[in-house]
Design an enzyme around this catalytic site. Structure first.
Site, mmCIF file in Angstrom:
data_model
loop_
_atom_site.group_PDB
_atom_site.id
_atom_site.type_symbol
_atom_site.label_atom_id
_atom_site.label_comp_id
_atom_site.label_asym_id
_atom_site.label_seq_id
_atom_site.Cartn_x
_atom_site.Cartn_y
_atom_site.Cartn_z
ATOM 1 N N ASP A 92 3.929 30.386 55.606
ATOM 2 C CA ASP A 92 3.745 28.960 55.798
ATOM 3 C C ASP A 92 4.200 28.629 57.217
ATOM 4 O O ASP A 92 5.023 29.351 57.798
ATOM 5 C CB ASP A 92 4.535 28.159 54.761
ATOM 6 C CG ASP A 92 4.027 26.714 54.677
ATOM 7 O OD1 ASP A 92 4.637 25.918 53.986
ATOM 8 O OD2 ASP A 92 3.019 26.394 55.354
ATOM 9 N N SER A 93 3.669 27.532 57.740
ATOM 10 C CA SER A 93 3.814 27.242 59.180
ATOM 11 C C SER A 93 5.142 26.599 59.539
ATOM 12 O O SER A 93 5.506 26.540 60.706
ATOM 13 C CB SER A 93 2.698 26.292 59.603
ATOM 14 O OG SER A 93 2.646 25.198 58.688
ATOM 15 N N GLY A 95 6.162 23.366 58.897
ATOM 16 C CA GLY A 95 6.187 21.899 58.949
ATOM 17 C C GLY A 95 6.810 21.294 57.712
ATOM 18 O O GLY A 95 7.698 20.447 57.791
ATOM 19 N N PHE A 96 6.389 21.777 56.572
ATOM 20 C CA PHE A 96 6.881 21.236 55.302
ATOM 21 C C PHE A 96 8.382 21.423 55.181
ATOM 22 O O PHE A 96 9.113 20.520 54.802
ATOM 23 C CB PHE A 96 6.181 21.949 54.153
ATOM 24 C CG PHE A 96 6.578 21.456 52.787
ATOM 25 C CD1 PHE A 96 7.590 22.082 52.073
ATOM 26 C CD2 PHE A 96 5.949 20.368 52.214
ATOM 27 C CE1 PHE A 96 7.963 21.634 50.823
ATOM 28 C CE2 PHE A 96 6.315 19.913 50.949
ATOM 29 C CZ PHE A 96 7.319 20.554 50.261
ATOM 30 N N GLY A 217 -0.015 18.527 50.703
ATOM 31 C CA GLY A 217 0.340 17.159 50.342
ATOM 32 C C GLY A 217 0.432 16.894 48.855
ATOM 33 O O GLY A 217 0.556 15.744 48.427
ATOM 34 N N ASP A 267 1.247 29.302 45.228
ATOM 35 C CA ASP A 267 2.593 29.818 45.501
ATOM 36 C C ASP A 267 3.584 28.847 44.890
ATOM 37 O O ASP A 267 3.326 27.632 44.880
ATOM 38 C CB ASP A 267 2.855 29.908 47.015
ATOM 39 C CG ASP A 267 3.439 28.611 47.555
ATOM 40 O OD1 ASP A 267 2.652 27.733 47.968
ATOM 41 O OD2 ASP A 267 4.682 28.461 47.537
HETATM 42 C C1 LIG Z 1 6.631 22.677 46.089
HETATM 43 N N1 LIG Z 1 5.619 21.759 46.492
HETATM 44 C C2 LIG Z 1 5.017 21.914 47.694
HETATM 45 N N2 LIG Z 1 5.280 22.921 48.566
HETATM 46 C C3 LIG Z 1 4.475 22.661 49.639
HETATM 47 C C4 LIG Z 1 4.350 23.343 50.848
HETATM 48 C C5 LIG Z 1 5.232 24.499 51.149
HETATM 49 C C6 LIG Z 1 5.082 25.667 50.393
HETATM 50 C C7 LIG Z 1 6.315 26.365 50.858
HETATM 51 O O1 LIG Z 1 7.477 25.815 50.291
HETATM 52 C C8 LIG Z 1 7.977 26.644 49.274
HETATM 53 O O2 LIG Z 1 7.628 26.088 48.018
HETATM 54 C C9 LIG Z 1 8.522 25.015 47.716
HETATM 55 C C10 LIG Z 1 7.285 27.951 49.502
HETATM 56 O O3 LIG Z 1 8.250 28.831 49.972
HETATM 57 C C11 LIG Z 1 8.105 28.958 51.391
HETATM 58 C C12 LIG Z 1 7.945 30.400 51.731
HETATM 59 C C13 LIG Z 1 9.276 28.263 52.040
HETATM 60 O O4 LIG Z 1 6.904 28.316 51.767
HETATM 61 C C14 LIG Z 1 6.323 27.757 50.622
HETATM 62 C C15 LIG Z 1 3.483 22.838 51.857
HETATM 63 N N3 LIG Z 1 3.390 23.504 53.059
HETATM 64 C C16 LIG Z 1 2.607 22.968 54.033
HETATM 65 N N4 LIG Z 1 2.504 23.595 55.226
HETATM 66 N N5 LIG Z 1 1.888 21.817 53.859
HETATM 67 C C17 LIG Z 1 1.912 21.144 52.681
HETATM 68 O O5 LIG Z 1 1.266 20.055 52.572
HETATM 69 C C18 LIG Z 1 2.747 21.663 51.609
HETATM 70 C C19 LIG Z 1 2.844 20.986 50.376
HETATM 71 C C20 LIG Z 1 3.720 21.498 49.396
HETATM 72 N N6 LIG Z 1 4.068 21.058 48.164
#
Ligand SMILES: CNc1nc2c(CC[C@H]3O[C@@H](OC)[C@@H]4OC(C)(C)O[C@@H]43)c3nc(N)[nH]c(=O)c3cc2[nH]1
Length: 368
Positions: A92-93, A95-96, A217, A267
């Site tokens: 993942d990039s 930002g979140f 989102g 994921d």
């Molecule tokens: C839980 N709900 C949820 N997670 C989201 C993510 C991140 C997904 C990442 O967060 C972790 O899941 C909680 C996972 O573990 C790592 C490895 C940290 O990365 C995964 C999102 N990521 C980006 N770039 N853009 C989004 O709109 C987005 C929306 C999400 N909604």
């Protein structure tokens, strides 16, 4: 940019089952990707993750850039070598995570600036820097664009602002990624719950052109019903012939309903996070092994499972480990849960291939 071959073998309604071919191995879809945020799927060795039937795992820019730093991972040969995972990795990039984890983050057109949640050090994450970290330093196989995931609920103007910033960052990520042919770049659709914004986002991403398309989102607190309402229209806006990835999802029922609406990749931290807290997922819903009713239950969690954590240990033993807060309890329940989620994906792939997804959905929902 490498559009990894994506073969769709069967369809059932809007659902599809198939396979994504990557240089580091095949990904069976619909696919569940265990989360390995900081270079480890928590509590599990990569051999256990592989034995649980995971084809691909997740890594994360935010966590690894802070510790041990992306440059150090690169000096040590990249993320695959560092953690000894030889299959595909999606990162993942960041930002979140910046928005959800860091202190005092500021989103500007140029970049996101933030302070580390670990030591307060200041960092800058631009689209270009995120691509450099993922593609060059970590060596990820599937790279996510840097985006802004707007908090829920969001008024339409705010959602539009975030979606358009993400679209401009998508352009910059594509330019920074360039013409690599052994790695893939995915765009991320934003637009909150608003159909016109989701459509504008999809159109802008398709115009730029990506190897796969994520639905961002969501799973940000809107709940199952609202998420399904968005999934009634959002996946279909994305190219049919490319993989669709729903980020951060989810509970088993969320995955089943999203697969039925055309999503291919998922994921979620749930299997490992809930496993560390004594929860085991089963075909009849989740149970917590801390509960006294398991104290002398000699049956395993799932004797039909190929995973030793599911079939070789009694619930009585798992109950004891959880009550004693023994590390092995966290290991075995995390292992069982990842194997359960992968078993759910295998059952979904089979149901789609045999054209009986609706019966599967009804039966699954009735048992949760
Ligand atoms: C839980 N709900 C949820 N997670 C989201 C993510 C991140 C997904 C990442 O967060 C972790 O899941 C909680 C996972 O573990 C790592 C490895 C940290 O990365 C995964 C999102 N990521 C980006 N770039 N853009 C989004 O709109 C987005 C929306 C999400 N909604």
């Amino acid at each position: 940019m490498a559009a990894f071959p994506f073969r769709i073998d069967a369809r059932d309604g809007r659902a599809r089952t198939g396979m994504i071919q990557t240089p580091r191995g095949e990904i069976r879809t619909p696919a569940f990707m265990p989360v390995g945020t900081a270079g480890t799927v928590k509590a599990l060795t990569v051999d256990q993750v592989r034995q649980a039937q995971a084809d691909i795992i997740l890594g994360n820019t935010y966590h690894l850039m802070l510790r041990p730093t992306a440059e150090r991972v690169a000096r040590l040969g990249g993320l695959h070598k560092f953690m000894r995972w030889d299959g595909p990795i999606l990162t993942d990039s960041g930002g979140f995570q910046v928005m959800s984890l860091s202190k005092i983050s500021k989103v500007k057109e140029e970049a996101v600036t933030f302070q580390s949640h670990l030591d307060g050090s200041r960092h800058v994450l631009s689209p270009e820097r995120s691509i450099e970290i993922q593609a060059d330093l970590l060596g990820s196989d599937i790279v996510m664009q840097l985006d802004e995931c707007v908090a829920w609920p969001a008024e339409e103007p705010r959602a539009a602002e975030g979606m358009r910033l993400s679209a401009r960052w998508a352009e910059r990520c594509k330019a920074a990624f360039g013409a690599r042919d052994t790695q893939a770049l995915f765009g991320i659709q934003q637009g909150s719950v608003y159909e016109p914004l989701r459509r504008e986002s999809a159109e802008r991403l398709i115009e730029i052109g990506f190897d796969g398309y994520a639905i961002g989102g969501l799973a940000v607190g809107e709940g199952h019903a609202a998420m399904c309402e968005v999934l009634d229209f959002a996946p279909a806006m994305l190219p049919d012939e490319r993989p669709r990835y729903l980020m951060g999802v989810g509970k088993p029922i969320d995955i089943v309903e999203a697969v039925a609406r055309g999503v291919d990749m998922f994921d979620c931290v749930l299997p490992t996070r809930s496993g560390r807290h004594g929860q085991a997922w089963t075909w009849d819903g989740p149970i917590n092994l801390k509960n006294a009713r398991f104290a002398e239950d000699e049956a395993p969690l799932d004797e039909a499972s190929p995973c030793p954590a599911s079939s070789a240990y009694s619930k009585a033993y798992l109950h004891h480990l959880v009550r004693a807060d023994e590390i092995l309890g966290q290991v075995l329940l995390s292992w069982h849960n990842v194997a359960f989620f992968e078993g759910l994906m295998a059952a979904l792939r089979q149901a789609i291939a045999e054209g009986r997804l609706d019966a599967f959905r009804k039966d699954f929902a009735a048992r949760q």
